[in-house]
Design a protein around this motif. Structure first.
Motif, PDB file in Angstrom:
ATOM      1  N   TRP A 189    -123.848  67.605  17.524  1.00 32.56           N
ATOM      2  CA  TRP A 189    -124.732  67.507  16.396  1.00 32.56           C
ATOM      3  C   TRP A 189    -125.581  68.713  16.448  1.00 32.56           C
ATOM      4  N   ASP A 190    -125.819  69.510  15.294  1.00 34.95           N
ATOM      5  CA  ASP A 190    -126.697  70.695  15.330  1.00 34.95           C
ATOM      6  C   ASP A 190    -128.004  70.147  15.290  1.00 34.95           C
ATOM      7  N   GLY A 191    -128.595  69.200  15.177  1.00 35.45           N
ATOM      8  CA  GLY A 191    -129.901  68.718  15.365  1.00 35.45           C
ATOM      9  C   GLY A 191    -130.548  68.369  13.894  1.00 35.45           C
ATOM     10  N   LYS A 192    -129.642  68.685  12.492  1.00 38.18           N
ATOM     11  CA  LYS A 192    -130.283  68.907  11.320  1.00 38.18           C
ATOM     12  C   LYS A 192    -130.096  67.527  10.526  1.00 38.18           C
ATOM     13  N   GLU A 193    -131.133  66.804   9.939  1.00 36.77           N
ATOM     14  CA  GLU A 193    -131.069  65.801   9.119  1.00 36.77           C
ATOM     15  C   GLU A 193    -130.813  66.387   7.727  1.00 36.77           C
ATOM     16  N   LEU A 194    -129.673  65.832   6.963  1.00 41.41           N
ATOM     17  CA  LEU A 194    -128.980  66.459   5.909  1.00 41.41           C
ATOM     18  C   LEU A 194    -129.334  65.459   4.621  1.00 41.41           C
ATOM     19  N   GLU A 195    -129.801  64.445   5.002  1.00 42.78           N
ATOM     20  CA  GLU A 195    -130.222  63.611   3.772  1.00 42.78           C
ATOM     21  C   GLU A 195    -131.062  64.057   2.662  1.00 42.78           C
ATOM     22  N   GLY A 196    -130.734  63.964   1.581  1.00 42.41           N
ATOM     23  CA  GLY A 196    -131.629  64.696   0.239  1.00 42.41           C
ATOM     24  C   GLY A 196    -131.444  66.162   0.139  1.00 42.41           C
ATOM     25  N   ILE A 197    -130.210  66.640   1.005  1.00 43.19           N
ATOM     26  CA  ILE A 197    -130.239  68.164   0.836  1.00 43.19           C
ATOM     27  C   ILE A 197    -128.850  68.278   0.272  1.00 43.19           C
ATOM     28  N   PRO A 198    -128.707  68.739  -1.178  1.00 41.49           N
ATOM     29  CA  PRO A 198    -127.326  68.915  -1.755  1.00 41.49           C
ATOM     30  C   PRO A 198    -126.422  69.547  -0.862  1.00 41.49           C
TER      31      PRO A 198
END
Length: 225
Positions: A189-198
């Motif tokens: 995992w790259d460590g980024k939370e993508l929830e809410g990001i289109p």
């Protein structure tokens, strides 16, 4: 810092007690330790690589950042994204299976739901990201609290996934699932939370390149298969 050898130390480290006890590791005390080889040493609380000066239990070979050990431990946690009810710190080490990762780890602080449900969670599992992208799959994957009944295999380690516990799944590729801990590995995992990001419109690319008859190059592996 030391004028003679030009070494620097955090104020929190030099003022820390030489020996402590910690709620998730009550059997043995942890002693302040100057680590020279930190290649395979990780803090049991935050899972980050150990600092030069850490707390260490030589009997269990576990490490803890000085700063992590000094943080206030909340008795109650409200995290409605993960659970509807308030979670309470379980005040002793116990072999309880975490509903989020499906694992037993007595070295981590454990929180339980004291309401009518039988919910257990490790302290570091409560705040895991909801939607992520991993190097082993083309699409985003999202956390679910359980899987439909069936035979599930982890897309990373290829081992069985217990459908009664949390996992990450793909909304596009039905039947694709990954263990919670496998999905959150540093090399996955790259460590980024993508929830809410289109999610940008992407061309549907095949997961492998055909090299010859019976030979392919898959995006998740560096050699021909």
């Amino acid at each position: 810092f030391c004028v003679e050898c030009d070494k620097r130390y955090h104020k929190e480290c030099v003022e820390s007690p030489v020996e402590i006890s910690y709620p998730s590791h009550l059997k043995h005390s942890l002693k302040l330790y100057l680590s020279e080889d930190r290649s395979n040493q990780y803090c049991i609380l935050c899972r980050e690589k150990a600092d030069i000066m850490v707390y260490h239990c030589s009997l269990c070979d576990v490490y803890m950042h000085v700063v992590c050990a000094q943080k206030t431990i909340p008795i109650f946690i409200d995290q409605p994204i993960r659970h509807d009810h308030t979670l309470t710190l379980f005040p002793r080490q116990a072999s309880l299976t975490c509903n989020i990762c499906g694992l037993v780890n007595k070295l981590h602080l454990t929180y339980v739901c004291r309401s009518i449900c039988d919910f257990v969670a490790h302290s570091d599992c409560i705040f895991i990201p909801h939607t992520i992208r991993i190097s082993r799959h083309h699409h985003r994957i999202s956390f679910v609290s359980s899987l439909p009944l069936g035979d599930w295999s982890c897309g990373v380690c290829r081992r069985e996934v217990d459908c009664g516990y949390g996992a990450y799944t793909c909304d596009v590729c039905l039947g694709y699932a990954v263990h919670t801990r496998c999905a959150l590995r540093y090399d996955i995992w790259d460590g980024k939370e993508l929830e809410g990001i289109p999610e940008e419109d992407e061309e549907d690319i095949d997961p492998f390149e055909k090299i010859a008859d019976g030979v392919i190059l898959h995006f998740s592996h560096g050699h021909h298969l």
